[in-house]
Design a protein around this motif. Structure first.
Motif, PDB file in Angstrom:
ATOM      1  N   ASN A   1       0.824  -1.213   0.000  1.00 44.10           N
ATOM      2  CA  ASN A   1       0.000   0.000   0.000  1.00 44.10           C
ATOM      3  C   ASN A   1       0.856   1.260   0.000  1.00 44.10           C
ATOM      4  N   GLN A   2       2.005   1.206   0.703  1.00 44.77           N
ATOM      5  CA  GLN A   2       2.891   2.372   0.744  1.00 44.77           C
ATOM      6  C   GLN A   2       3.606   2.575  -0.587  1.00 44.77           C
TER       7      GLN A   2
ATOM      8  N   ILE B   1       4.664   2.952  -7.125  1.00 45.82           N
ATOM      9  CA  ILE B   1       5.530   1.792  -7.352  1.00 45.82           C
ATOM     10  C   ILE B   1       4.683   0.526  -7.200  1.00 45.82           C
ATOM     11  N   THR B   2       4.765  -0.364  -8.172  1.00 55.04           N
ATOM     12  CA  THR B   2       3.972  -1.587  -8.168  1.00 55.04           C
ATOM     13  C   THR B   2       4.861  -2.792  -7.943  1.00 55.04           C
TER      14      THR B   2
ATOM     15  N   VAL C   1       8.173  -7.048   0.940  1.00 52.98           N
ATOM     16  CA  VAL C   1       6.954  -6.273   0.716  1.00 52.98           C
ATOM     17  C   VAL C   1       5.789  -7.029   1.342  1.00 52.98           C
ATOM     18  N   ILE C   2       5.076  -6.387   2.282  1.00 51.50           N
ATOM     19  CA  ILE C   2       3.886  -7.019   2.849  1.00 51.50           C
ATOM     20  C   ILE C   2       2.648  -6.356   2.264  1.00 51.50           C
ATOM     21  N   ASP C   3       1.533  -7.092   2.278  1.00 53.80           N
ATOM     22  CA  ASP C   3       0.354  -6.619   1.558  1.00 53.80           C
ATOM     23  C   ASP C   3      -0.214  -5.328   2.137  1.00 53.80           C
ATOM     24  N   GLU C   4      -0.161  -5.160   3.460  1.00 50.77           N
ATOM     25  CA  GLU C   4      -0.723  -3.959   4.075  1.00 50.77           C
ATOM     26  C   GLU C   4       0.093  -3.624   5.316  1.00 50.77           C
ATOM     27  N   ASP C   5       0.662  -2.424   5.364  1.00 49.17           N
ATOM     28  CA  ASP C   5       1.444  -1.976   6.515  1.00 49.17           C
ATOM     29  C   ASP C   5       0.730  -0.793   7.146  1.00 49.17           C
TER      30      ASP C   5
ATOM     31  N   GLY D   1       1.848   0.909   9.788  1.00 46.73           N
ATOM     32  CA  GLY D   1       2.768   1.881  10.351  1.00 46.73           C
ATOM     33  C   GLY D   1       3.584   2.546   9.260  1.00 46.73           C
ATOM     34  N   GLU D   2       4.888   2.554   9.436  1.00 44.64           N
ATOM     35  CA  GLU D   2       5.813   3.062   8.420  1.00 44.64           C
ATOM     36  C   GLU D   2       6.705   1.921   7.952  1.00 44.64           C
TER      37      GLU D   2
END
Length: 402
Positions: A183-184, A190-191, A233-237, A239-240
């Motif tokens: 998501n970030q 960036i994909t 890369v995780i699907d949803e973060d 935090g930062e």
């Protein structure tokens, strides 16, 4: 809300095996035995699985780690060198380098030569010290970057350019690898590649279905530039992004309220300031965390030194091990980790690390966590200027008023 980050990554490849490969049960059994700390049996399972899948870097790393933890040092060294030689640009190679350093040596000449062809060659420092990555050769001994603030968080943040896009990262000595949310990345255009390899993620948080992938990006911090740097890369973060040990391992780290100083490990050491407390640390057997000896209610206990944690975080398992009655009643807050949010309770303990002792000190107990050790976070050492001296295996905390 507390920001507790414990990037306890279990790098597990999920690439499908070919029809001639060994049964998946060998690999799965090895993982299960590893988690049970039956390292000798786990190594045997991984060796069997490797015979059919000799190019699975994650599998080979797990085999090397299991061999190291079961005291088969020669086999572990052989496997670490193979990873460094043949998978030089992967996160696994970074962890293999750390594992090899724990065995007391550098890669063989052949291993270094192969790594050099992949863009990560090393040279020996002029003083005859440890090998230095070639990306550091034309950089000054030390580089200063501003320490950024995020709300009321006590953590250390800094600007990192990812593929030329500026982003705020959380500097996290408790994270094994550099990690960023899909998501970030999408927020800055960036994909993630559709073909990226899947990994399994562990840490603090209630989510049981966190998805992760290996990817490569260009990272720039000040005048430090890392091309094709491997990240998780995780699907949803929530935090930062985390700047982890795979980036930080080449530097001694010093930070105060306004500045983060990254100093090359081979640079001439600086004098220790007056009013400094020294805390020795050990690198965990898996090479991923900085472990310090603490006394909790006068009982010896190992903790993870974690600049990415606002507070000190325990699990209910830690409470049981220490003979402490766990907190009860309704949770007092929520904490964010790599696996999302989880409930947090607070309790008070007497905590001593090195010469620093705090009585009636408030710590958090998190509901869902697979941490091996509790986290020693910013609430304990945040009032000090922090220096992490990697070659000396020493954390130095200096009173800023002296």
């Amino acid at each position: 809300m507390n920001r507790i980050v414990a990037a306890l990554l279990i790098v597990v490849g999920t690439i499908a095996l070919s029809p001639l490969a060994a049964p998946a049960s060998d690999y799965n059994d090895g993982i299960a035995l590893y988690k049970q700390k039956n390292y000798r049996a786990a190594a045997a399972k991984f060796e069997k699985a490797m015979a059919a899948s000799p190019r699975d870097a994650n599998l080979i790393y797990y085999c090397a780690l299991s061999q190291q933890l079961s005291s088969n040092r020669s086999r572990a060294r052989q496997l670490y060198e193979y990873i460094i030689s043949n998978f030089s640009n992967s996160p696994v190679a970074s962890m293999a380098q750390t594992g090899l350093s724990q065995l007391g040596g550098a890669p063989s000449a052949a291993g270094q030569s192969s790594a050099a062809s992949g863009g990560t060659s090393t040279v020996t420092s002029a003083g005859g010290g440890q090998a230095e990555p070639d990306y550091l050769r034309n950089l000054p001994d030390e580089m200063k970057v501003p320490r950024l603030q995020r709300g009321r968080s006590k953590g250390a943040y800094l600007e990192v350019q990812v593929n030329g896009r500026p982003m705020m990262f959380h500097l996290d000595t408790g994270a094994a690898a550099t990690m960023i949310g899909a998501n970030q990345l999408q927020a800055v255009g960036i994909t993630r590649p559709a073909t990226a390899q899947r990994v399994q993620i562990g840490g603090v948080g209630d989510r049981q279905d966190v998805k992760g992938w290996l990817d490569k990006v260009d990272l720039k911090i000040g005048n430090i530039y890392r091309r094709d740097f491997p990240v998780i890369v995780i699907d949803e973060d929530e935090g930062e992004p985390l700047l982890g040990q795979d980036f930080l391992r080449d530097f001694n780290l010093t930070m105060d309220d306004s500045t983060i100083l990254l100093r090359k490990k081979n640079a001439r050491p600086r004098a220790v300031s007056r009013g400094t407390f020294e805390i020795p640390f050990k690198v965990a057997p898996d090479g991923r965390h900085m472990l310090v000896d603490a006394y909790i209610n006068k009982k010896p206990y190992v903790m993870i030194f974690d600049t990415g944690a606002d507070g000190c975080a325990f699990s209910f398992k830690d409470c049981k091990n220490l003979g402490i009655d766990p907190p009860s009643g309704a949770p007092t807050g929520r904490s964010i980790g790599v696996k999302g949010e989880t409930s947090t309770w607070t309790m008070m303990v007497d905590l001593k690390v090195g010469k620093i002792a705090k009585e009636g000190f408030t710590v958090g107990v998190v509901d869902n966590s697979d941490m091996d050790h509790p986290l020693l976070g910013q609430s304990f050492f945040g009032g000090y200027k922090v220096n992490v001296d990697v070659p000396a295996r020493m954390i130095r905390l200096t009173d800023p008023d002296l």
